[in-house]
Scaffold this motif. Structure first.
Motif, PDB file in Angstrom:
ATOM      1  N   ALA A  70       0.883  -1.378  -0.066  1.00  0.00           N
ATOM      2  CA  ALA A  70      -0.127  -0.031   0.085  1.00  0.00           C
ATOM      3  C   ALA A  70       1.006   1.287  -0.057  1.00  0.00           C
ATOM      4  N   ASP A  71       1.825   1.261   0.820  1.00  0.00           N
ATOM      5  CA  ASP A  71       2.759   2.494   0.826  1.00  0.00           C
ATOM      6  C   ASP A  71       3.623   2.577  -0.539  1.00  0.00           C
ATOM      7  N   HIS A  72       3.902   1.673  -1.190  1.00  0.00           N
ATOM      8  CA  HIS A  72       4.671   1.586  -2.653  1.00  0.00           C
ATOM      9  C   HIS A  72       3.552   2.062  -3.592  1.00  0.00           C
TER      10      HIS A  72
ATOM     11  N   VAL B 239      -1.335   3.132 -11.571  1.00  0.00           N
ATOM     12  CA  VAL B 239      -0.584   2.262 -10.578  1.00  0.00           C
ATOM     13  C   VAL B 239      -1.013   1.053 -10.607  1.00  0.00           C
ATOM     14  N   ASN B 240       0.118   0.100 -10.834  1.00  0.00           N
ATOM     15  CA  ASN B 240      -0.225  -1.213 -10.650  1.00  0.00           C
ATOM     16  C   ASN B 240       0.909  -1.998  -9.786  1.00  0.00           C
TER      17      ASN B 240
ATOM     18  N   VAL C 255       7.474   5.004 -14.260  1.00  0.00           N
ATOM     19  CA  VAL C 255       8.577   4.286 -13.453  1.00  0.00           C
ATOM     20  C   VAL C 255       8.168   2.791 -13.245  1.00  0.00           C
ATOM     21  N   ILE C 256       9.223   2.168 -13.322  1.00  0.00           N
ATOM     22  CA  ILE C 256       9.190   0.678 -13.207  1.00  0.00           C
ATOM     23  C   ILE C 256       9.876   0.005 -11.897  1.00  0.00           C
ATOM     24  N   THR C 257       9.431  -0.417 -11.123  1.00  0.00           N
ATOM     25  CA  THR C 257      10.156  -1.259  -9.970  1.00  0.00           C
ATOM     26  C   THR C 257      10.052  -2.714 -10.171  1.00  0.00           C
ATOM     27  N   CYS C 258      10.936  -3.416  -9.557  1.00  0.00           N
ATOM     28  CA  CYS C 258      10.890  -4.742  -9.962  1.00  0.00           C
ATOM     29  C   CYS C 258      10.139  -5.978  -9.124  1.00  0.00           C
ATOM     30  N   HIS C 259       8.753  -5.796  -9.135  1.00  0.00           N
ATOM     31  CA  HIS C 259       7.710  -6.514  -8.213  1.00  0.00           C
ATOM     32  C   HIS C 259       8.572  -6.438  -6.946  1.00  0.00           C
ATOM     33  N   THR C 260       8.777  -5.379  -6.382  1.00  0.00           N
ATOM     34  CA  THR C 260       9.540  -5.342  -4.928  1.00  0.00           C
ATOM     35  C   THR C 260       8.502  -4.472  -4.090  1.00  0.00           C
TER      36      THR C 260
ATOM     37  N   LEU D 184       2.713   9.566  -5.774  1.00  0.00           N
ATOM     38  CA  LEU D 184       3.170  10.818  -5.591  1.00  0.00           C
ATOM     39  C   LEU D 184       4.269  11.016  -6.321  1.00  0.00           C
ATOM     40  N   SER D 185       5.371  10.123  -6.484  1.00  0.00           N
ATOM     41  CA  SER D 185       6.362  10.292  -7.402  1.00  0.00           C
ATOM     42  C   SER D 185       5.895  10.706  -8.797  1.00  0.00           C
TER      43      SER D 185
END
Length: 356
Positions: free
Chosen positions: A125-127, A255-256, A314-319, A133-134
């Motif tokens: 949820a934070d992510h 956002v996903n 923006v892409i993050t790595c399923h983290t 926000l980013s």
């Protein structure tokens, strides 16, 4: 009864995630009145920090033939993999989603499937809010321009990304544990929260002080930010594509942090190109890790830093799930679930064959 008469319970953690095995050996140890010997092994098929996994067949056949229970975080498990484990009784997916497990094959063999639905809730949820926000505050685009050569001027950037949060609509697709946590965070930031989840009983909206719609198209038409929090099921796989995304208000943010397979990247790319989407934050992708022989054009453009995407993706790595604390939660809750179902005969977090 002689020690040789004790049955042996063999459990493996497939990926190889932790520096020791003390927690598991303590949790799986026999309790008063229980008579068995424990064999617990980390198989190290996909340890943290290793980009490519090894096949299940790399586990020695002698060990595979003894395995009663498997804990797995990242590894997929197919019908072919199942044939390697003739004694398997329980498989615990160390996370919420279980779409990478061949549940049809597992059900035919009477293997019980479990998940861990209550770890990492706060982190994910934070992510989702952090990605929002980013993008919505223009942080990414400022970041890119201030490290350009020469850096951009010290001034505001006029971009559809930037918008006031208070009074905007934060749309949530799927109001489970994580979706609910995201809703509470969005409310605290001043968003009006609107959600769609056809499986929840009446009154959830009243208890949380949010708005509900039973029309998925209304959710998309009204959401200035759309955050996905649904599992990947037969119903949701490839559900969200251009037809739904194009309903979003111009300048919306997507956002996903749920499952990559529910979102069609072609639709995301088209909506970003035509300006319907101001930005997108993706923690999950349809194929993970990204297959280098078929990189999606949107990801290629992102990697090449094409100007039309500047600050917009923006892409993050399923983290999203990860923090040191959540990694401990995964370990503990997975072991507790395995013990309850495999050893004690309980039904914790069992996913039945008829469940989506």
């Amino acid at each position: 009864m002689a020690d040789d008469d004790f049955r042996t319970v063999t459990i493996i953690q497939a990926d190889g995630l932790y520096p020791d095995e003390e927690l598991e050996k303590t949790l799986f140890a026999p309790r008063p009145g229980q008579k068995y010997k424990l064999n617990y092994v980390q198989s190290n098929l996909w340890p943290t920090g290793v980009p490519e996994r090894r096949p299940w067949s790399d586990i020695p056949e002698e060990l595979r033939n003894q395995v009663d229970g498997i804990e797995v975080l990242k590894m997929p498990f197919t019908e072919q993999d199942l044939s390697l484990f003739p004694r398997l009784k329980v498989i615990v997916r160390m996370g919420v989603g279980y779409d990478r497990l061949d549940r049809v094959a597992l059900a035919k063999r009477d293997v019980t499937v479990c998940n861990v639905p209550d770890y990492g809730t706060e982190e994910i949820a934070d992510h989702a809010i952090a990605l929002t926000l980013s993008l919505r505050r223009g942080i990414l685009i400022h970041h890119e321009r201030q490290r350009a050569t020469p850096p951009a001027g010290w001034m505001i950037i006029n971009t559809p990304l930037m918008a006031r949060l208070r009074g905007a609509t934060f749309g949530i697709f799927g109001l489970g544990r994580i979706g609910t946590a995201a809703a509470l965070r969005a409310k605290a930031l001043g968003f009006n929260v609107l959600f769609y989840d056809p499986y929840l009983p009446n009154g959830v909206d009243k208890s949380l002080g949010v708005e509900r719609t039973k029309d998925v198209k209304e959710l998309f038409r009204r959401a200035n930010v759309l955050s996905l929090h649904c599992p990947c099921t037969r119903e949701t796989r490839d559900l969200i594509g251009y037809d739904l995304l194009s309903l979003l208000p111009p300048g919306a943010v997507l956002v996903n942090t749920s499952r990559g397979e529910v979102l069609d990247l072609d639709g995301v790319e088209e909506c970003l190109k035509n300006g319907l989407l101001a930005g997108a934050g993706l923690d999950v992708l349809p194929e993970e890790p990204i297959p280098e022989d078929r990189v999606h054009p949107l990801i290629e453009a992102y990697r090449r830093k094409e100007q039309w995407l500047e600050g917009r993706l923006v892409i993050t790595c399923h983290t999203a799930f990860y923090s040191p604390e959540s990694f401990v939660d995964i370990r503990l809750k997975s072991a507790e679930t395995m013990r309850d179902v495999l050893i004690d005969g309980g039904r914790s977090n069992v996913i039945t064959p008829d469940m989506e």
